[in-house]
Design a protein around this motif. Structure first.
Motif, short mmCIF file in Angstrom:
data_model
loop_
_atom_site.label_atom_id
_atom_site.label_comp_id
_atom_site.label_asym_id
_atom_site.label_seq_id
_atom_site.Cartn_x
_atom_site.Cartn_y
_atom_site.Cartn_z
N LEU A 10 1.18 -0.84 0.24
CA LEU A 10 0.14 0.60 0.13
C LEU A 10 0.43 1.36 0.02
O LEU A 10 1.70 1.17 0.95
N ASN A 11 0.41 2.05 -1.19
CA ASN A 11 1.39 3.09 -1.08
C ASN A 11 0.37 5.00 -0.46
O ASN A 11 -0.76 4.94 -1.70
N GLY A 12 1.02 6.09 -0.45
CA GLY A 12 0.37 6.73 -0.13
C GLY A 12 0.12 7.95 -0.94
O GLY A 12 0.56 8.27 -2.00
N PRO A 13 0.13 8.91 -0.26
CA PRO A 13 -0.12 10.24 -0.97
C PRO A 13 1.00 10.45 -1.74
O PRO A 13 2.20 10.87 -1.25
N SER A 46 6.94 -16.92 -5.35
CA SER A 46 5.19 -16.96 -5.26
C SER A 46 4.25 -16.69 -4.35
O SER A 46 3.51 -17.48 -3.33
N ILE A 47 4.40 -15.77 -4.60
CA ILE A 47 3.57 -14.79 -3.19
C ILE A 47 2.15 -13.58 -3.96
O ILE A 47 3.17 -13.49 -5.44
N ASN A 48 1.39 -14.21 -3.90
CA ASN A 48 0.44 -12.96 -5.10
C ASN A 48 0.33 -11.49 -4.41
O ASN A 48 0.47 -11.31 -2.69
N ILE A 49 0.74 -10.26 -4.85
CA ILE A 49 0.56 -9.40 -4.38
C ILE A 49 -0.34 -8.22 -5.07
O ILE A 49 -0.59 -8.06 -6.37
N LYS A 50 -0.52 -8.08 -4.00
CA LYS A 50 -1.99 -6.88 -4.50
C LYS A 50 -1.05 -5.33 -4.19
O LYS A 50 -0.69 -5.15 -3.47
N PHE A 51 -1.29 -4.67 -5.32
CA PHE A 51 -0.45 -2.85 -5.01
C PHE A 51 -1.17 -2.45 -5.92
O PHE A 51 -2.02 -1.56 -6.03
N GLU A 52 -1.30 -1.26 -4.27
CA GLU A 52 -2.52 -0.28 -4.24
C GLU A 52 -1.44 1.15 -4.73
O GLU A 52 -0.49 1.46 -3.35
N GLN A 53 -1.70 2.22 -4.67
CA GLN A 53 -1.86 3.45 -4.80
C GLN A 53 -3.10 4.64 -4.18
O GLN A 53 -4.22 4.14 -4.56
N SER A 54 -2.96 5.38 -3.37
CA SER A 54 -3.65 6.69 -2.71
C SER A 54 -3.42 8.01 -2.05
O SER A 54 -2.72 7.57 -1.72
N ASN A 55 -4.30 8.88 -2.45
CA ASN A 55 -3.62 10.39 -2.40
C ASN A 55 -4.91 10.08 -0.77
O ASN A 55 -4.70 11.11 -0.46
N SER A 56 -5.83 9.19 -0.98
CA SER A 56 -6.72 9.39 0.58
C SER A 56 -6.59 8.46 1.13
O SER A 56 -6.25 7.49 1.03
N GLU A 57 -6.81 9.35 2.68
CA GLU A 57 -6.59 8.88 4.15
C GLU A 57 -7.78 7.62 3.81
O GLU A 57 -7.29 6.07 4.66
N SER A 58 -8.82 7.69 3.25
CA SER A 58 -9.68 7.58 3.84
C SER A 58 -9.96 5.85 2.76
O SER A 58 -9.90 4.49 3.81
#
Ligand code: DQA
Length: 146
Positions: A10-13, A46-58
């Motif tokens: 998880l990546n932030g703003p 052999s790991i599933n990576i879910k990769f996300e970024q959001s600028n929103s705290e919520s």
């Protein structure tokens, strides 16, 4: 050794601006480059990576809540919210898996306001100042730690 097969990264703003944002601090590779690096490292392990970024705290809080039932570990660079967000800390405290906090830069060697991180209060392990390689180190660490 715990086998972790599903990891949320998880990546932030402002991390969507990687590559052009203060390259002297964050380097010239983009968020897409980082995603590719992490997904291919995940495949090799052999790991599933879910990769996300959001600028929103919520949205970041919602991703963490979703991980409660879907992920064994979270690798989080909450970016500026690391230094401000009790909401992200509370969400991480509801997650029982392994948590690794990553920062591209070394936040202990920058401005005073970056030295404190709420995320560190929950993180099982912290990696900073390793550039984008810190995420790869974190994926490896996920496989080694109980
Ligand atoms: C950062 C450091 C934070 O202080 C900053 O707000 C960021 C990125 C890092 O990866 O070095 O956006 O988390």
């Amino acid at each position: 050794m715990t086998i972790r097969r599903n990891i949320l990264i998880l990546n932030g703003p402002n991390l969507n601006l990687l590559g052009t944002r203060q390259p002297e601090i964050y380097g010239s590779r983009t968020l897409e480059d980082l995603k590719e690096m992490c997904v291919s490292k995940g495949k090799a392990c052999s790991i599933n990576i879910k990769f996300e970024q959001s600028n929103s705290e919520s949205e970041l809080v919602t991703f963490i809540q979703e991980a409660i039932n879907t992920s064994d570990g979270i690798i989080i660079n909450a970016a500026a919210y690391s230094h401000t967000s009790v909401a992200i800390l509370d969400a991480l405290n509801s997650f029982n898996g392994y948590v690794i906090e990553v920062h591209i830069s070394d936040i202990t060697k920058r401005e005073e306001f970056r030295k404190f991180s709420y995320v560190s209060l929950r993180a099982d392990y912290v990696i900073m100042g390793r550039g984008l390689e810190g995420y790869i180190d974190a994926i490896e660490k996920m496989q080694q730690e109980d």
